[in-house]
Design a protein around this motif. Sequence first.
Motif, PDB file in Angstrom:
ATOM      1  N   PRO A 401     -61.552-115.960 -40.372  1.00 10.94           N
ATOM      2  CA  PRO A 401     -61.253-114.647 -40.964  1.00 10.94           C
ATOM      3  C   PRO A 401     -62.043-113.511 -40.317  1.00 10.94           C
ATOM      4  N   ASP A 402     -63.141-113.841 -39.612  1.00 12.11           N
ATOM      5  CA  ASP A 402     -63.917-112.791 -38.939  1.00 12.11           C
ATOM      6  C   ASP A 402     -63.190-112.271 -37.699  1.00 12.11           C
ATOM      7  N   GLU A 403     -62.126-113.007 -37.308  1.00  8.39           N
ATOM      8  CA  GLU A 403     -61.300-112.544 -36.176  1.00  8.39           C
ATOM      9  C   GLU A 403     -59.871-112.235 -36.632  1.00  8.39           C
ATOM     10  N   GLN A 404     -59.380-113.020 -37.579  1.00 17.12           N
ATOM     11  CA  GLN A 404     -58.013-112.882 -38.086  1.00 17.12           C
ATOM     12  C   GLN A 404     -58.119-112.784 -39.610  1.00 17.12           C
ATOM     13  N   ILE A 405     -58.098-111.559 -40.118  1.00 19.38           N
ATOM     14  CA  ILE A 405     -58.465-111.355 -41.536  1.00 19.38           C
ATOM     15  C   ILE A 405     -57.562-112.135 -42.502  1.00 19.38           C
ATOM     16  N   SER A 406     -56.292-112.324 -42.135  1.00 23.90           N
ATOM     17  CA  SER A 406     -55.390-112.997 -43.078  1.00 23.90           C
ATOM     18  C   SER A 406     -55.781-114.461 -43.308  1.00 23.90           C
ATOM     19  N   ASP A 407     -56.699-114.988 -42.489  1.00 22.93           N
ATOM     20  CA  ASP A 407     -57.197-116.345 -42.737  1.00 22.93           C
ATOM     21  C   ASP A 407     -57.943-116.461 -44.081  1.00 22.93           C
TER      22      ASP A 407
END
Length: 423
Positions: A401-407
């Motif tokens: 999530p620190d790179e792809q928030i929707s994670d």
Amino acid sequence: MRYRSQLLLLGVLFFHLSIGFSQKTYLLKPARVFDGIATHEGWWVLVQGEKIVRVGPSTDFKNLSNTSAETIDLKGCTLLPGLIEGHSHLFLHPYNETPWDDQVLREARSLRTARATLHAKLTLKAGFTTVRDLGTEGAEFDDVGLKQAINQGIIPGPRMLIATKALIATGSYAPKGFSPDIEVPQGAEEADGHDKLIQAVRRQIGKGADVVKIYADYRWGLMGEARPTFLVDEIKLIVETARSSGRPTIAHAGSTEGMRRAIMGGCETLEHGDAGTPEIFKLMQEKGVALCPTLAAGDAVSQYRGWKKGVEPEPERIKNKRLTFKQALDAGVIICFGGDVGVFAHGDNAREMEMMVEYGMKPLEVLKSATSINARVFHLAQLGQIQPSFLADLVAVEGRPDEQISDVRKVKMVMKNGIIFKE
Ligand SMILES: [Zn+2]
């Protein structure tokens, strides 16, 4: 005798479960830990009872003397501090299901409470272990009992900071548009002037408010536009009265002048802030006042009014919100994470995080807002970071999530107070 002692033991066990304490020890083995500030590959976390007791590189855990720890493998997961929702209304449900006026005037409080218990569960399940719930919107002091039911372990839900009824200037709020000959119940408590305001603040605190919420403006202008409500001196009085008890005051503020008065009056966070200007945001930055932008609420309401997102061009309101949010970021204003969830579905809190990225923030900054920054702004000393002695509120999500928030939506495990949430 033996039977009696067993009963006693059962009673003790039940007592511990019911007040929501865990005596268990867990060794959590995620792929990485976001500790509220930064991401660390290969870190693990040890939880004992309700607290985090150790966090660091997995090699630090080799000589773990405590062999009673239950190991939880979280392969491919990022472990985060329990997420902190900055602006919720557990007593509201989406306006495209039932308009706000009808929720306030036509729904029984018992119905609203029944819904709120479900909303609380959905929120926790989505990884939001704390909410700042900013007003029951006509459901009186029912957030007090909801919070107690969660804290006593009767129903699952996030820990709650509550505002109870919130404060409005007489005549300014809603529902409105009825005959002036009848008194229509309002979505918050009307109070004005010296004595009445002091009484209302103290009453709300006495009944359980953790935070005093005011509406610094509302749509009561001649053309139905947002205009200021309380005078600066009234806001100062509210803030000083609340502060005597150690409680912060926060403000709904959407107009430029409403924002200015809330800042000058001493409010700690401004909610919405749609008509902020570079000057107003500079003032916020200087005074350390945080902005809770509620991007998702505006996005949801525009769509309820017919905007086809992704198909039609963005309405003025949305374009303007993008612009002012950018101005707030440029001015270095502290940004809280808070979506005004309830306007849209509970459990869909991540929608605000995705929009913060869409409107210009980096995913890592959004994660900080939803953890360590919200904890600091809301005075939650032992939350929002994965640190020894902090409360064991933890969320494991698949991916990065620190790179792809929707994670943040890919929730694998939620722990609150050292207890793993299970359906
Ligand atoms: Zn709200």
